[in-house]
Design a protein around this motif. Structure first.
Motif, PDB file in Angstrom:
ATOM      1  N   ASP A 113       0.830  -1.220   0.000  1.00 18.23           N
ATOM      2  CA  ASP A 113       0.000   0.000   0.000  1.00 18.23           C
ATOM      3  C   ASP A 113       0.852   1.252   0.000  1.00 18.23           C
ATOM      4  OD1 ASP A 113      -2.396  -1.417   0.016  1.00 18.23           O
ATOM      5  OD2 ASP A 113      -2.388  -1.593   2.195  1.00 18.23           O
ATOM      6  N   THR A 114       1.918   1.256   0.809  1.00 12.80           N
ATOM      7  CA  THR A 114       2.685   2.498   0.954  1.00 12.80           C
ATOM      8  C   THR A 114       3.600   2.766  -0.232  1.00 12.80           C
ATOM      9  OG1 THR A 114       4.383   1.339   2.244  1.00 12.80           O
ATOM     10  CG2 THR A 114       2.599   2.393   3.472  1.00 12.80           C
ATOM     11  N   PHE A 115       4.241   1.747  -0.752  1.00 13.07           N
ATOM     12  CA  PHE A 115       5.122   1.917  -1.912  1.00 13.07           C
ATOM     13  C   PHE A 115       4.312   1.882  -3.211  1.00 13.07           C
ATOM     14  CE2 PHE A 115       8.371   1.095   1.148  1.00 13.07           C
ATOM     15  CZ  PHE A 115       9.594   1.500   0.608  1.00 13.07           C
ATOM     16  N   ALA A 116       3.697   0.720  -3.479  1.00 12.05           N
ATOM     17  CA  ALA A 116       2.986   0.565  -4.749  1.00 12.05           C
ATOM     18  C   ALA A 116       1.741   1.443  -4.796  1.00 12.05           C
ATOM     19  CB  ALA A 116       2.618  -0.897  -4.966  1.00 12.05           C
ATOM     20  N   GLY A 117       1.064   1.572  -3.660  1.00 11.87           N
ATOM     21  CA  GLY A 117      -0.144   2.406  -3.632  1.00 11.87           C
ATOM     22  C   GLY A 117       0.169   3.846  -3.986  1.00 11.87           C
ATOM     23  N   MET A 279      10.214   8.826 -13.397  1.00 10.42           N
ATOM     24  CA  MET A 279      11.426   8.080 -13.079  1.00 10.42           C
ATOM     25  C   MET A 279      11.366   7.576 -11.635  1.00 10.42           C
ATOM     26  SD  MET A 279      15.380   9.401 -12.669  1.00 10.42           S
ATOM     27  CE  MET A 279      14.953  10.336 -11.189  1.00 10.42           C
ATOM     28  N   HIS A 280      10.981   8.463 -10.719  1.00  8.38           N
ATOM     29  CA  HIS A 280      10.918   8.070  -9.306  1.00  8.38           C
ATOM     30  C   HIS A 280       9.758   7.109  -9.045  1.00  8.38           C
ATOM     31  CE1 HIS A 280      14.241  10.344  -7.745  1.00  8.38           C
ATOM     32  NE2 HIS A 280      13.823  11.444  -8.334  1.00  8.38           N
ATOM     33  N   THR A 281       8.697   7.212  -9.825  1.00  6.41           N
ATOM     34  CA  THR A 281       7.586   6.276  -9.679  1.00  6.41           C
ATOM     35  C   THR A 281       8.022   4.867 -10.057  1.00  6.41           C
ATOM     36  OG1 THR A 281       5.928   7.994 -10.104  1.00  6.41           O
ATOM     37  CG2 THR A 281       5.259   5.716 -10.482  1.00  6.41           C
ATOM     38  N   ILE A 282       8.742   4.729 -11.168  1.00  5.25           N
ATOM     39  CA  ILE A 282       9.265   3.424 -11.577  1.00  5.25           C
ATOM     40  C   ILE A 282      10.251   2.906 -10.532  1.00  5.25           C
ATOM     41  CG2 ILE A 282      10.645   2.205 -13.300  1.00  5.25           C
ATOM     42  CD1 ILE A 282       7.822   2.908 -14.247  1.00  5.25           C
ATOM     43  N   ARG A 283      11.113   3.798 -10.020  1.00  6.88           N
ATOM     44  CA  ARG A 283      12.074   3.404  -8.985  1.00  6.88           C
ATOM     45  C   ARG A 283      11.353   2.881  -7.748  1.00  6.88           C
ATOM     46  NH1 ARG A 283      13.398   5.195  -4.499  1.00  6.88           N
ATOM     47  NH2 ARG A 283      12.238   7.132  -4.754  1.00  6.88           N
ATOM     48  N   LEU A 284      10.275   3.550  -7.357  1.00  7.64           N
ATOM     49  CA  LEU A 284       9.509   3.151  -6.174  1.00  7.64           C
ATOM     50  C   LEU A 284       8.869   1.776  -6.387  1.00  7.64           C
ATOM     51  CD1 LEU A 284       9.018   4.651  -3.492  1.00  7.64           C
ATOM     52  CD2 LEU A 284       6.815   5.390  -4.395  1.00  7.64           C
ATOM     53  N   LEU A 285       8.349   1.542  -7.576  1.00  6.53           N
ATOM     54  CA  LEU A 285       7.766   0.238  -7.881  1.00  6.53           C
ATOM     55  C   LEU A 285       8.841  -0.845  -7.860  1.00  6.53           C
ATOM     56  CD1 LEU A 285       5.280   1.205 -10.737  1.00  6.53           C
ATOM     57  CD2 LEU A 285       4.672   0.360  -8.464  1.00  6.53           C
ATOM     58  N   GLN A 286      10.032  -0.524  -8.338  1.00  3.24           N
ATOM     59  CA  GLN A 286      11.138  -1.482  -8.303  1.00  3.24           C
ATOM     60  C   GLN A 286      11.495  -1.834  -6.857  1.00  3.24           C
ATOM     61  OE1 GLN A 286      13.472  -0.128 -12.430  1.00  3.24           O
ATOM     62  NE2 GLN A 286      14.365   0.310 -10.448  1.00  3.24           N
ATOM     63  N   SER A 287      11.504  -0.830  -5.987  1.00  5.43           N
ATOM     64  CA  SER A 287      11.810  -1.080  -4.574  1.00  5.43           C
ATOM     65  C   SER A 287      10.758  -1.989  -3.962  1.00  5.43           C
ATOM     66  CB  SER A 287      11.878   0.243  -3.802  1.00  5.43           C
ATOM     67  OG  SER A 287      13.000   1.007  -4.189  1.00  5.43           O
ATOM     68  N   CYS A 288       9.501  -1.746  -4.298  1.00  6.18           N
ATOM     69  CA  CYS A 288       8.411  -2.569  -3.765  1.00  6.18           C
ATOM     70  C   CYS A 288       8.535  -4.007  -4.244  1.00  6.18           C
ATOM     71  CB  CYS A 288       7.068  -1.969  -4.194  1.00  6.18           C
ATOM     72  SG  CYS A 288       5.641  -2.751  -3.415  1.00  6.18           S
ATOM     73  N   ILE A 328       3.815  -3.610 -11.533  1.00  7.32           N
ATOM     74  CA  ILE A 328       2.647  -3.814 -10.665  1.00  7.32           C
ATOM     75  C   ILE A 328       2.215  -5.280 -10.692  1.00  7.32           C
ATOM     76  CG2 ILE A 328       0.191  -3.267 -10.397  1.00  7.32           C
ATOM     77  CD1 ILE A 328       0.915  -0.409 -11.378  1.00  7.32           C
ATOM     78  N   GLN A 329       2.222  -5.890 -11.870  1.00  9.04           N
ATOM     79  CA  GLN A 329       1.865  -7.308 -11.972  1.00  9.04           C
ATOM     80  C   GLN A 329       2.867  -8.183 -11.224  1.00  9.04           C
ATOM     81  OE1 GLN A 329       1.410  -8.298 -16.124  1.00  9.04           O
ATOM     82  NE2 GLN A 329      -0.331  -6.917 -16.416  1.00  9.04           N
ATOM     83  N   SER A 330       4.150  -7.841 -11.326  1.00  9.05           N
ATOM     84  CA  SER A 330       5.178  -8.601 -10.619  1.00  9.05           C
ATOM     85  C   SER A 330       5.020  -8.460  -9.108  1.00  9.05           C
ATOM     86  CB  SER A 330       6.569  -8.131 -11.057  1.00  9.05           C
ATOM     87  OG  SER A 330       7.585  -8.815 -10.359  1.00  9.05           O
ATOM     88  N   ILE A 331       4.703  -7.238  -8.660  1.00  6.81           N
ATOM     89  CA  ILE A 331       4.490  -7.003  -7.224  1.00  6.81           C
ATOM     90  C   ILE A 331       3.343  -7.866  -6.713  1.00  6.81           C
ATOM     91  CG2 ILE A 331       3.666  -5.286  -5.554  1.00  6.81           C
ATOM     92  CD1 ILE A 331       5.288  -3.198  -7.260  1.00  6.81           C
ATOM     93  N   GLU A 332       2.237  -7.909  -7.459  1.00  9.74           N
ATOM     94  CA  GLU A 332       1.081  -8.719  -7.055  1.00  9.74           C
ATOM     95  C   GLU A 332       1.474 -10.190  -6.939  1.00  9.74           C
ATOM     96  OE1 GLU A 332      -1.821  -7.890  -6.105  1.00  9.74           O
ATOM     97  OE2 GLU A 332      -2.060  -5.797  -6.743  1.00  9.74           O
ATOM     98  N   LYS A 333       2.269 -10.666  -7.892  1.00  5.78           N
ATOM     99  CA  LYS A 333       2.696 -12.068  -7.895  1.00  5.78           C
ATOM    100  C   LYS A 333       3.553 -12.384  -6.670  1.00  5.78           C
ATOM    101  CE  LYS A 333       5.808 -15.161 -10.409  1.00  5.78           C
ATOM    102  NZ  LYS A 333       6.735 -15.280 -11.566  1.00  5.78           N
ATOM    103  N   HIS A 334       4.575 -11.556  -6.416  1.00  7.40           N
ATOM    104  CA  HIS A 334       5.487 -11.838  -5.305  1.00  7.40           C
ATOM    105  C   HIS A 334       4.847 -11.531  -3.948  1.00  7.40           C
ATOM    106  CE1 HIS A 334       8.891 -12.857  -7.813  1.00  7.40           C
ATOM    107  NE2 HIS A 334       8.662 -11.787  -8.552  1.00  7.40           N
TER     108      HIS A 334
END
Length: 366
Positions: A113-117, A279-288, A328-334
């Protein structure tokens, strides 16, 4: 309390270079952001002068009181977790007591929620910005007349165009055209937005016109004598007008508040999105994604060139949105297979905070 006060009184517990320099995304024009942690003098902490945060005027240097810092860690706040996960080479000072705080004690499924949200909210914002850039709205505001149409056979004619050509029957001399002020409308039973339109060339019947003023948010209806016959039937698309008014307000509010330098950069690369923000949004998703893949957080990026390529606007809006969707799909999977707990152990981490404070304030040393 100022930053200088924190330094003069030796209250700083942790200090690190943060932001783009910590992420490994700094360029020659990047600022140097500092984030840190402090504790209050005993009389302030136990008294009525609790100060949770101290910043400079530009907020590029910010320190958090140790209790506030732990509270935000427990909430899996991305900015604070990134401070906690600062690379060793970015840490300028670290009190030994800060070693009691372990990043792994705080990482949890809340990060979805905090990162990906947050990242998803930024993607929605980017889509809205994209819409604003590629669909600018004229400063001259449309009126409800622009959303009125005259039914004509199997189609319709814009009211303004119809008035310019009125009348087709020759009842009014050619070339004069019609006036909305001379029109009268009445509702038609069992219809929505459709009106019978009457025309009073003499202006003796007291018709109210199609609208009473430019700011009107609906058409006007008039009292029509029973023997009068309609000259046309009008449809008013009130829903479309309402959407337009909302878009108009939002667009010109955005124009008034936007960062012109940032906007001009985005206009220069012509990709129709805020490239630095994305750029920072993609970075944040990568961190998540990393958090749920590895149950750990390392903020130094491995794809610096790709991220800076996004920042430079060298990648299309569509390709950046696809990167975000894939992450986002990868985050949901993991996330579904992650061994992380639903939330941090609040009792354990609160006890660590108490332990730190007890040592700081032991025996009234302050």
């Amino acid at each position: 309390m100022t930053i200088q006060d924190l330094k003069n009184k030796n209250l700083i517990l942790f200090e690190a270079i943060s932001g783009s320099r910590a992420f490994g995304l700094a360029t020659e024009n990047s600022d140097t952001d500092i984030r840190g942690v402090y504790y209050l003098p005993k009389e302030d902490f136990f008294g009525l002068n609790y100060i949770p945060q101290v910043s400079n005027e530009t907020n590029d240097i910010t320190y958090y009181e140790i209790g506030r810092y732990v509270e935000l860690l427990q909430k899996n706040n991305p900015n604070i977790l990134e401070i906690q996960a600062s690379p060793e080479e970015c840490i300028q000072y670290k009190h030994p007591l800060m070693d009691l705080l372990k990043t792994e004690d705080f990482l949890s499924k809340l990060c979805k929620d905090t990162f990906a949200g947050y990242a998803v909210s930024q993607i929605k914002k980017a889509k809205g910005l994209n819409k604003k850039i590629i669909n600018p709205i004229d400063k001259e505001r449309k009126s409800i007349l622009d959303f009125c149409f005259i039914l004509d056979g199997q189609g319709s004619v814009p009211l303004k165009k119809w008035l310019l050509e009125f009348p087709s029957s020759g009842e009014v001399s050619e070339g004069r055209g019609g006036s909305q002020e001379k029109c009268g409308l009445i509702n038609i039973d069992h219809t929505k937005g459709i009106y019978a339109l009457f025309y009073d060339e003499s202006e003796t019947l007291g018709y109210k016109g199609v609208m009473q003023n430019e700011e009107a948010n609906q058409v006007s209806v008039s009292s029509i004598p029973k023997d009068e016959k309609p000259v046309a039937y009008l449809f008013c698309n009130l829903d479309a007008y309402s959407v337009y008014c909302k878009d108009y307000r939002e667009y010109w509010k955005w124009v008034a508040e936007r960062n012109e330098d940032r906007y001009n950069v985005n206009q220069t690369h012509g990709q129709n999105y805020d490239s630095k923000n994305m750029m920072h949004t993609i970075r944040l998703l990568q961190s998540c994604e990393q958090i749920f893949k590895t149950s750990s957080l390392t903020i130094r990026v491995e794809n610096r060139d790709d991220l800076l390529d996004i920042k430079a606007g060298n990648q299309s809006y569509e390709s950046v949105m696809q990167k975000a969707e894939n992450l986002i799909q990868s985050i949901e999977k993991h996330y579904s297979t992650s061994s992380l707990t639903d939330g941090p152990d609040l009792e354990k981490t609160t006890k660590i905070l108490i332990q730190i404070r007890e040592k700081l304030y032991h025996n009234d040393e302050l």
